[in-house]
Design a protein around this motif. Structure first.
Motif, short mmCIF file in Angstrom:
data_model
loop_
_atom_site.label_atom_id
_atom_site.label_comp_id
_atom_site.label_asym_id
_atom_site.label_seq_id
_atom_site.Cartn_x
_atom_site.Cartn_y
_atom_site.Cartn_z
N ALA A 45 0.85 -1.19 0.00
CA ALA A 45 0.00 0.00 0.00
C ALA A 45 0.88 1.24 0.00
O ALA A 45 1.89 1.30 0.71
CB ALA A 45 -0.93 0.00 1.22
N PHE A 46 0.50 2.20 -0.83
CA PHE A 46 1.20 3.48 -0.89
C PHE A 46 0.26 4.56 -0.34
O PHE A 46 -0.83 4.73 -0.87
CB PHE A 46 1.58 3.82 -2.33
CG PHE A 46 2.62 2.91 -2.92
CD1 PHE A 46 3.96 3.25 -2.91
CD2 PHE A 46 2.26 1.70 -3.51
CE1 PHE A 46 4.93 2.42 -3.47
CE2 PHE A 46 3.22 0.86 -4.07
CZ PHE A 46 4.56 1.22 -4.05
N LEU A 47 0.69 5.25 0.71
CA LEU A 47 -0.11 6.32 1.30
C LEU A 47 0.35 7.63 0.68
O LEU A 47 1.41 8.15 1.03
CB LEU A 47 0.05 6.35 2.81
CG LEU A 47 -0.75 5.31 3.62
CD1 LEU A 47 -0.40 3.89 3.23
CD2 LEU A 47 -0.54 5.51 5.10
N ALA A 48 -0.42 8.13 -0.26
CA ALA A 48 0.02 9.25 -1.08
C ALA A 48 -0.74 10.54 -0.75
O ALA A 48 -1.88 10.50 -0.27
CB ALA A 48 -0.16 8.91 -2.56
N ASP A 49 -0.07 11.66 -1.05
CA ASP A 49 -0.69 12.96 -0.82
C ASP A 49 -1.59 13.34 -2.00
O ASP A 49 -1.83 12.53 -2.91
CB ASP A 49 0.38 14.03 -0.56
CG ASP A 49 1.32 14.23 -1.75
OD1 ASP A 49 1.02 13.73 -2.86
OD2 ASP A 49 2.35 14.89 -1.56
N THR A 55 5.24 10.94 0.61
CA THR A 55 6.24 11.91 1.08
C THR A 55 7.12 11.35 2.20
O THR A 55 8.17 11.89 2.49
CB THR A 55 5.56 13.19 1.57
OG1 THR A 55 4.53 12.84 2.51
CG2 THR A 55 4.92 13.94 0.40
N ASN A 56 6.70 10.27 2.82
CA ASN A 56 7.46 9.65 3.90
C ASN A 56 7.60 8.16 3.57
O ASN A 56 6.59 7.47 3.45
CB ASN A 56 6.72 9.86 5.23
CG ASN A 56 7.33 9.10 6.39
OD1 ASN A 56 8.29 8.34 6.23
ND2 ASN A 56 6.77 9.28 7.56
N GLU A 57 8.84 7.69 3.44
CA GLU A 57 8.99 6.29 2.99
C GLU A 57 8.38 5.29 3.96
O GLU A 57 8.08 4.15 3.59
CB GLU A 57 10.45 5.97 2.70
CG GLU A 57 11.39 6.12 3.86
CD GLU A 57 12.84 5.83 3.45
OE1 GLU A 57 13.56 5.26 4.29
OE2 GLU A 57 13.22 6.15 2.32
N TYR A 187 5.01 6.47 -7.48
CA TYR A 187 4.51 7.18 -6.29
C TYR A 187 5.57 8.07 -5.66
O TYR A 187 5.45 8.48 -4.50
CB TYR A 187 3.93 6.18 -5.28
CG TYR A 187 2.63 5.59 -5.78
CD1 TYR A 187 1.46 6.34 -5.75
CD2 TYR A 187 2.58 4.32 -6.31
CE1 TYR A 187 0.27 5.83 -6.24
CE2 TYR A 187 1.39 3.79 -6.80
CZ TYR A 187 0.23 4.56 -6.77
OH TYR A 187 -0.94 4.06 -7.25
N GLY A 188 6.66 8.35 -6.42
CA GLY A 188 7.61 9.35 -5.99
C GLY A 188 8.65 8.88 -5.00
O GLY A 188 9.32 9.70 -4.34
#
Length: 191
Positions: A45-49, A55-57, A187-188
């Motif tokens: 899961a990627f928690l994205a803005d 923004t936080n690995e 996802y950056g």
């Protein structure tokens, strides 16, 4: 229970008042495959803005980081074979704990070591994601991915996203080549 198809979006919290804790259950079968290796699929899961970037690995949830700092998203652990019925891996989400800067939670599946093992999603069948209300055990929705993939080694299965203070579900089903590294880049995150 609602059956979704690719590209469909659905209200979660608005149409299910009181829905705060869900389990995203992911499952799959592997077709006859004789490459001599186990077929190890991994849910992440990627928690994205708002911009779709992590923004936080520590807000990238996978088998080596089973929960984010807020404990809003928790991976229940790696299943290395995908044997048996039902969910192969599960990710639990508590909407009430999701930090304000997180606008979308992307649920993904990748094939571990795909390149070295010459594996891809063309060898996977019956892949699905289902959302279950953790408090009542009721299945809220299900999305069967179908057999749309051939050479891909990573899939963004779905996204849960905020809209006007409510959470929605988007059945995405888009494949990537390049496995987990390609997803991280999307996802950056630098790998």
């Amino acid at each position: 229970m609602i059956q979704l198809s690719k590209g469909q979006r659905i209200d979660l919290t608005k149409t299910n008042p009181g829905l705060t804790r869900v389990i995203a259950g992911l499952g799959w079968d592997t077709n006859n495959y004789s490459g001599g290796y186990d077929f190890d699929l991994d849910a992440s899961a990627f928690l994205a803005d708002e911009a779709g970037k992590v923004t936080n690995e520590r807000e990238f949830i996978f088998y080596n980081n089973l929960q984010d700092p807020s404990e809003a998203v928790v991976h229940t652990g790696d299943n290395r074979t995908g044997e048996g019925e039902g969910d192969d891996e599960q990710i639990k989400i508590d909407f009430s704990k999701v930090p304000a800067h997180v606008h979308r939670i992307a649920i993904t599946v990748t094939i571990h070591d795909a390149l070295a093992r010459s594996q891809n999603f063309g060898q996977v069948s019956n892949a699905f994601v289902r959302l279950v209300d953790e408090d009542t055990n009721r299945e809220v929705l299900r999305y069967d991915l179908g057999e749309d993939f051939s050479i891909e080694t990573a899939i963004v299965v779905a996204e849960l996203y905020r809209h006007n203070g409510e959470w929605k579900f988007n059945a995405i089903g888009s494949g990537f080549q390049g496995g987990l590294a390609a997803l991280c880049q999307n996802y950056g995150l630098s790998v």
